[in-house]
Design an enzyme around this catalytic site. Structure first.
Site, PDB file in Angstrom:
ATOM      1  N   ASP A  16       0.830  -1.252   0.012  1.00  0.00           N
ATOM      2  CA  ASP A  16      -0.109  -0.061   0.100  1.00  0.00           C
ATOM      3  C   ASP A  16       0.949   1.397  -0.091  1.00  0.00           C
ATOM      4  O   ASP A  16       1.938   1.109   0.445  1.00  0.00           O
ATOM      5  CB  ASP A  16      -0.967   0.038   1.344  1.00  0.00           C
ATOM      6  CG  ASP A  16      -1.899   0.927   1.372  1.00  0.00           C
ATOM      7  OD1 ASP A  16      -2.278   1.474   0.094  1.00  0.00           O
ATOM      8  OD2 ASP A  16      -2.695   1.207   2.260  1.00  0.00           O
ATOM      9  N   GLY A  19       0.190   5.568  -4.275  1.00  0.00           N
ATOM     10  CA  GLY A  19      -0.579   6.769  -4.737  1.00  0.00           C
ATOM     11  C   GLY A  19      -0.011   7.713  -4.005  1.00  0.00           C
ATOM     12  O   GLY A  19       0.501   8.757  -4.550  1.00  0.00           O
ATOM     13  N   ASN A  64     -10.537  -2.429  -6.289  1.00  0.00           N
ATOM     14  CA  ASN A  64      -9.725  -1.677  -7.092  1.00  0.00           C
ATOM     15  C   ASN A  64     -10.362  -1.395  -8.442  1.00  0.00           C
ATOM     16  O   ASN A  64      -9.902  -0.380  -9.127  1.00  0.00           O
ATOM     17  CB  ASN A  64      -8.234  -2.273  -7.438  1.00  0.00           C
ATOM     18  CG  ASN A  64      -7.422  -1.992  -6.070  1.00  0.00           C
ATOM     19  OD1 ASN A  64      -6.510  -2.748  -5.928  1.00  0.00           O
ATOM     20  ND2 ASN A  64      -7.778  -0.877  -5.128  1.00  0.00           N
ATOM     21  N   TRP A  65     -11.224  -2.044  -8.812  1.00  0.00           N
ATOM     22  CA  TRP A  65     -12.050  -1.779 -10.265  1.00  0.00           C
ATOM     23  C   TRP A  65     -12.634  -0.716 -10.061  1.00  0.00           C
ATOM     24  O   TRP A  65     -13.045  -0.148 -11.112  1.00  0.00           O
ATOM     25  CB  TRP A  65     -13.086  -3.121 -10.512  1.00  0.00           C
ATOM     26  CG  TRP A  65     -12.382  -4.413 -10.839  1.00  0.00           C
ATOM     27  CD1 TRP A  65     -12.581  -5.539 -10.042  1.00  0.00           C
ATOM     28  CD2 TRP A  65     -11.817  -4.631 -11.997  1.00  0.00           C
ATOM     29  NE1 TRP A  65     -11.773  -6.618 -10.653  1.00  0.00           N
ATOM     30  CE2 TRP A  65     -11.227  -6.073 -11.932  1.00  0.00           C
ATOM     31  CE3 TRP A  65     -11.218  -3.991 -13.082  1.00  0.00           C
ATOM     32  CZ2 TRP A  65     -10.668  -6.782 -13.203  1.00  0.00           C
ATOM     33  CZ3 TRP A  65     -10.366  -4.566 -13.994  1.00  0.00           C
ATOM     34  CH2 TRP A  65     -10.133  -5.810 -13.797  1.00  0.00           C
ATOM     35  N   ARG A 186      -5.231  -2.248   8.494  1.00  0.00           N
ATOM     36  CA  ARG A 186      -6.343  -2.678   8.050  1.00  0.00           C
ATOM     37  C   ARG A 186      -6.088  -4.059   7.398  1.00  0.00           C
ATOM     38  O   ARG A 186      -4.957  -4.001   6.752  1.00  0.00           O
ATOM     39  CB  ARG A 186      -7.340  -2.017   7.578  1.00  0.00           C
ATOM     40  CG  ARG A 186      -8.043  -0.786   8.058  1.00  0.00           C
ATOM     41  CD  ARG A 186      -8.917  -0.183   7.114  1.00  0.00           C
ATOM     42  NE  ARG A 186      -8.220   0.318   5.828  1.00  0.00           N
ATOM     43  CZ  ARG A 186      -7.919   1.581   5.810  1.00  0.00           C
ATOM     44  NH1 ARG A 186      -7.966   2.449   6.856  1.00  0.00           N
ATOM     45  NH2 ARG A 186      -7.231   2.034   4.608  1.00  0.00           N
TER      46      ARG A 186
HETATM   47  C1  FPP Z   1      -1.726   0.273  -3.152  1.00  0.00           C
HETATM   48  O1  FPP Z   1      -1.439   1.661  -3.569  1.00  0.00           O
HETATM   49  C2  FPP Z   1      -1.593  -0.499  -4.339  1.00  0.00           C
HETATM   50  C3  FPP Z   1      -2.063  -0.990  -5.484  1.00  0.00           C
HETATM   51  C4  FPP Z   1      -3.376  -0.772  -5.732  1.00  0.00           C
HETATM   52  C5  FPP Z   1      -1.544  -1.675  -6.628  1.00  0.00           C
HETATM   53  C6  FPP Z   1      -0.507  -2.450  -6.012  1.00  0.00           C
HETATM   54  C7  FPP Z   1       0.329  -2.765  -7.177  1.00  0.00           C
HETATM   55  C8  FPP Z   1       1.576  -2.899  -7.247  1.00  0.00           C
HETATM   56  C9  FPP Z   1       2.619  -2.325  -6.306  1.00  0.00           C
HETATM   57  C10 FPP Z   1       2.143  -3.148  -8.595  1.00  0.00           C
HETATM   58  C11 FPP Z   1       2.452  -4.497  -8.813  1.00  0.00           C
HETATM   59  C12 FPP Z   1       1.319  -5.106  -9.203  1.00  0.00           C
HETATM   60  C13 FPP Z   1       1.291  -5.529 -10.403  1.00  0.00           C
HETATM   61  C14 FPP Z   1      -0.145  -5.691 -10.785  1.00  0.00           C
HETATM   62  C15 FPP Z   1       2.363  -6.004 -11.141  1.00  0.00           C
HETATM   63  P1  FPP Z   1      -2.529   2.811  -3.513  1.00  0.00           P
HETATM   64  O2  FPP Z   1      -2.550   3.338  -5.017  1.00  0.00           O
HETATM   65  O3  FPP Z   1      -3.790   2.454  -2.797  1.00  0.00           O
HETATM   66  O4  FPP Z   1      -1.522   4.008  -2.611  1.00  0.00           O
HETATM   67  P2  FPP Z   1      -2.348   4.928  -1.842  1.00  0.00           P
HETATM   68  O5  FPP Z   1      -3.212   4.339  -0.512  1.00  0.00           O
HETATM   69  O6  FPP Z   1      -1.316   6.030  -1.254  1.00  0.00           O
HETATM   70  O7  FPP Z   1      -3.350   5.834  -2.745  1.00  0.00           O
END
Ligand code: FPP
Length: 238
Positions: A16, A19, A64-65, A186
Site C-alpha cells: 500500500d 499513490g 480496485n476496479w 487494516r
Molecule cells: C496500493 O497503493 C497499491 C495498489 C492498488 C497496486 C499494487 C500494485 C503494485 C505494487 C504493482 C504490482 C502489481 C502488479 C499488478 C504487477 P494505493 O494506490 O492504494 O496507494 P495510496 O493508498 O497511497 O493511494
C-alpha cells in the site's frame, strides 16, 4: 540475524501507499505504481534467499476496479509488462507463479498471459509466488461455499480441511505473517480465512520505499513473537 528454524513458510504483503508516494512528489499516481512494481524483484529475491516457501502479494483487489478507468488500465499494462519481463527470471530462479481471485474479470490478453505463466512455471520447484488479482477475501469464501453446495457435499463432511481445499489458496501452506505498508492498520479484505492465526506487521513506509532491509526487520519482528494459536504459553501452570 534471522533464526533459521523460525522462517515463516507463507508471507502475505499488502503493498500500500503507491499513490501517496507519487502525490508527495507531485507525480501522477501511476508513477507510484510503476515504482512499486520495481520494488517487487528485490523483495521476491529476499524472500527466496531467506527460505520463505510462499509469498502472496495483494496486487489488485476487487475494490480496485472502482478506481478511475485510466488508473485501472495502467495497472493492467504494468501487470502485463511485469509478467513478460519477469518470466525468464521465474524460470531461472525456479519460481512457481500462481494467482488467486476472480482473474476471469481481467482483460483477455492478461488472462492468457497468466495462464501461460502458471502453466510454464508449474513444474518449477522453488518459491511459490502468488499474485492476488481481482481478489477479495469475502468473495473467495462465498465462491468456496458455492463450490461446496454444487458438489453436493454433506454438511457433516464440511471441515476446515475440506473447506480449505475449495479456496483459491488450496494446497498453499498456512499464512504465518501479513505485512502491510503505508501506515494503514487494516486487513482490507485480504486472505480473511487464511489470516485467522497470522501475525501482523505494520510499517509507515510506503510500498515504493519498502526495501529488503525493512523486509528483514519485519521477519525479525515476527521471529520475536510467541505464536500460541489460542493455547497457553509453553510451560504455563494448569
Ligand atoms: C496500493 O497503493 C497499491 C495498489 C492498488 C497496486 C499494487 C500494485 C503494485 C505494487 C504493482 C504490482 C502489481 C502488479 C499488478 C504487477 P494505493 O494506490 O492504494 O496507494 P495510496 O493508498 O497511497 O493511494
Amino acid at each position: 540475524m534471522l533464526l533459521h528454524d523460525r522462517i515463516p513458510n507463507h508471507v502475505g504483503i499488502i503493498m500500500d501507499g503507491n499513490g501517496r508516494w507519487a502525490e508527495m512528489r507531485g507525480l501522477p499516481r501511476i508513477e507510484g505504481h510503476r515504482r512499486g512494481t520495481e520494488r517487487l524483484r528485490e523483495i521476491i529475491e529476499a524472500a527466496m534467499e531467506i527460505g520463505v516457501k510462499t509469498l502472496t502479494l495483494y496486487a489488485f483487489s476487487l475494490e480496485n476496479w472502482q478506481r478511475p478507468q485510466n488508473e485501472v488500465r495502467t495497472l493492467m499494462r504494468l501487470l502485463e509488462a511485469y509478467l513478460r519481463k519477469e518470466f525468464s527470471e521465474f524460470m531461472e530462479k525456479g519460481i512457481v507463479f500462481r494467482t488467486i481471485g476472480e482473474t476471469w474479470r481481467l482483460p483477455e490478453n492478461i488472462q492468457s498471459l497468466i495462464r501461460e505463466t502458471e502453466e510454464k512455471t508449474s513444474g518449477n520447484n522453488g518459491m511459490t509466488l502468488v499474485a492476488a488479482l481481482s481478489y477479495g477475501g469475502r468473495n473467495e469464501i462465498i465462491r468456496a461455499v458455492k463450490k461446496a453446495i454444487l458438489s453436493g457435499i454433506k454438511p457433516d463432511d464440511i471441515t476446515e480441511d475440506s473447506f480449505n481445499s475449495l479456496l483459491d489458496t488450496s494446497g498453499l501452506p498456512s499464512l504465518d505473517l501479513i505485512i502491510r505498508t503505508s501506515g494503514e492498520r487494516r486487513i482490507s479484505n485480504f486472505l480473511l480465512w487464511q489470516g485467522a492465526y497470522s501475525e501482523f506487521y505494520f510499517t509507515d513506509t510506503l510500498w515504493p520505499d519498502f526495501t529488503k532491509e525493512e523486509f528483514l526487520i519485519a521477519l525479525r519482528d515476527y521471529q520475536m513473537r510467541e505464536r500460541r494459536f489460542g493455547a497457553l504459553p509453553a510451560g504455563s501452570r494448569t
